[in-house]
Design an enzyme around this catalytic site. Sequence first.
Site, PDB file in Angstrom:
ATOM      1  N   ASN A 159     117.263  -4.243   1.613  1.00 23.85           N
ATOM      2  CA  ASN A 159     116.941  -5.438   2.408  1.00 23.85           C
ATOM      3  C   ASN A 159     116.811  -6.635   1.458  1.00 23.85           C
ATOM      4  O   ASN A 159     116.159  -6.539   0.427  1.00 23.85           O
ATOM      5  CB  ASN A 159     115.679  -5.234   3.251  1.00 23.85           C
ATOM      6  N   GLU A 256     106.479  -0.347  -5.027  1.00 24.43           N
ATOM      7  CA  GLU A 256     106.264  -1.164  -3.827  1.00 24.43           C
ATOM      8  C   GLU A 256     106.911  -0.431  -2.666  1.00 24.43           C
ATOM      9  O   GLU A 256     108.134  -0.351  -2.590  1.00 24.43           O
ATOM     10  CB  GLU A 256     106.900  -2.545  -4.002  1.00 24.43           C
ATOM     11  N   CYS A 290     109.453  -5.152   4.618  1.00 21.37           N
ATOM     12  CA  CYS A 290     108.310  -4.261   4.417  1.00 21.37           C
ATOM     13  C   CYS A 290     107.015  -4.868   4.924  1.00 21.37           C
ATOM     14  O   CYS A 290     106.093  -4.158   5.290  1.00 21.37           O
ATOM     15  CB  CYS A 290     108.196  -3.864   2.948  1.00 21.37           C
ATOM     16  N   GLU A 465     102.040  -6.467  -8.487  1.00 18.38           N
ATOM     17  CA  GLU A 465     102.795  -7.439  -9.278  1.00 18.38           C
ATOM     18  C   GLU A 465     102.443  -8.828  -8.755  1.00 18.38           C
ATOM     19  O   GLU A 465     101.522  -8.996  -7.970  1.00 18.38           O
ATOM     20  CB  GLU A 465     104.291  -7.129  -9.197  1.00 18.38           C
TER      21      GLU A 465
END
Length: 509
Positions: A159, A256, A290, A465
């Site tokens: 994505n 992630e 997400c 991050e």
Amino acid sequence: MVAKPAGIPEEIKHYINGEFVDSASGERFDILEPTTNSNYLTAPLGGQEEANAAVAAAKEAFDEGTWANMLPRARWKILNAIADEVEKINDELAQIESFDTGLPIRQARGQANRAAENFRFFADLIVANEDKAFSMPGRQLNYVNRKPHGVAILITPWNTPFMQESWKLAPALASGATVVLKPAEFTPVSASLWPGIMERAGVPKGVFNIVYGDGQTGDMLVTHPDAPLVSFTGSLATGKKIFERSAPYMKHLSLELGGKSPAIIFADADFEAALDSTLFGVFSLNGERCTASSRLLVERPIYDRFVEAYAERAKKIVVGPPSDPTSEIAALVHPEHYEKVTKYIEIGKSEGRLVAGGGRPAHLPEGNYVEATVFADVAPDARIFQEEIFGPVVAITPFDTEEEAIKLANDVEYGLAAYVWTNDIARAHNVSHQIESGMVWINSHNVRDLRTPFGGVKGSGLGHEGGYRSLDFYSVQQAIHVTLGEVHTTRFGATGYADNDLGLGGPSA
Ligand code: ADP
């Protein structure tokens, strides 16, 4: 098949040590165009030989030291040159990205500018960065010697692929790491623009390498002993595998992963603003994001009105070809993903009340098109409430009390983002503090400030991050301790020594 936009490469090859190469095995994989699912290009499938060669090139470039030891201002110049190159391809990239991923063209625009901003931002951070020193006056000085860690493996999802790649490449390169990028197999095309960008910007040979392939290729990189860092963005299932597979090597991981992010809408919220934001939050980028607000928790007094207004708007969302500027939702990335999303829609039909959408739009008989789909009255144990769908599908659930809203928000495996809508300032903060998520937006849709932490808790990831945290991930922060005065060591083997200097340290030692 629809016409390819200009800028799509004729062929795709790995980029290892400054050379374009094919796989030794000769194997290639198909790249599909999501409005017809026809195969329009292939990419080489990286095997062990390419994984080894890419890591070896990155290690050699790292050990040689030109990149790792470059002064921050010199690296700043190259990172900004990368950003300049990326900005130049903004229009071309939008066309390529929209064609390859199925994202609506209006939403694909601006991706290159965001990618460029990632490079400028981390370039600025390294020239402004400061590390601490801790003084024990007259006795000892302790300071942090920051140094790049080594070869970083960057594994990215499909994505917004180019932007996601920049989100890892920028801090890794800024920190002085050398890298091997493994783009997602569904969408490798835009990644093939990086080698030219890096070369034109003056990145030394071997610092940036790219190996195409699938999960197996990724696994070969993850388990390569000469690469101590892995930064991954993708699904929870793959994140767990990477965690397990890298454990024997004690790799440093930044993971992630997915999300099932709630938007909690209290009765006193700005109704229209919450409506606009929660529609955009789950239906933009085809719902393939997400941080999508894929669960809407709505306070009972406004529940019926909200569901009705939400469904009305969702029904009007325009589903159409990626290249059409009026399309708000276009084609899902790949037929496998389309299968997954439509399977969840079928499951949802027995788990909730379908109030909008529900499948393929009648006017688009082929391609991976799905309507904006809304289920109301969804119970918290429903699969469509618990599992990440990653498509234009939303579950709406009522609540009566603040406690219930928090419990519903937290009662899932994930903890990436959350959105809170209320005009009660104390409640907005108190509720946010109790939500188990890495990020919360209050009365706001998802606006990112690059300085803030990005990452999730629970099943949404490992490590944060964003800003200096990203530089910390790619760096070793070595503590250096030096005695300034007399050395006080407990004198083992000697007689009659004092016991007051056991070397245990502490600020008062
Ligand atoms: P999705 O399930 O949404 O397609 P994945 O998490 O499987 O997402 O994929 C994200 C990235 O991870 C892709 O680049 C993919 O090739 C890679 N990948 C998949 N499986 C593995 C694995 N076992 N080890 C390393 N990388 C993997």
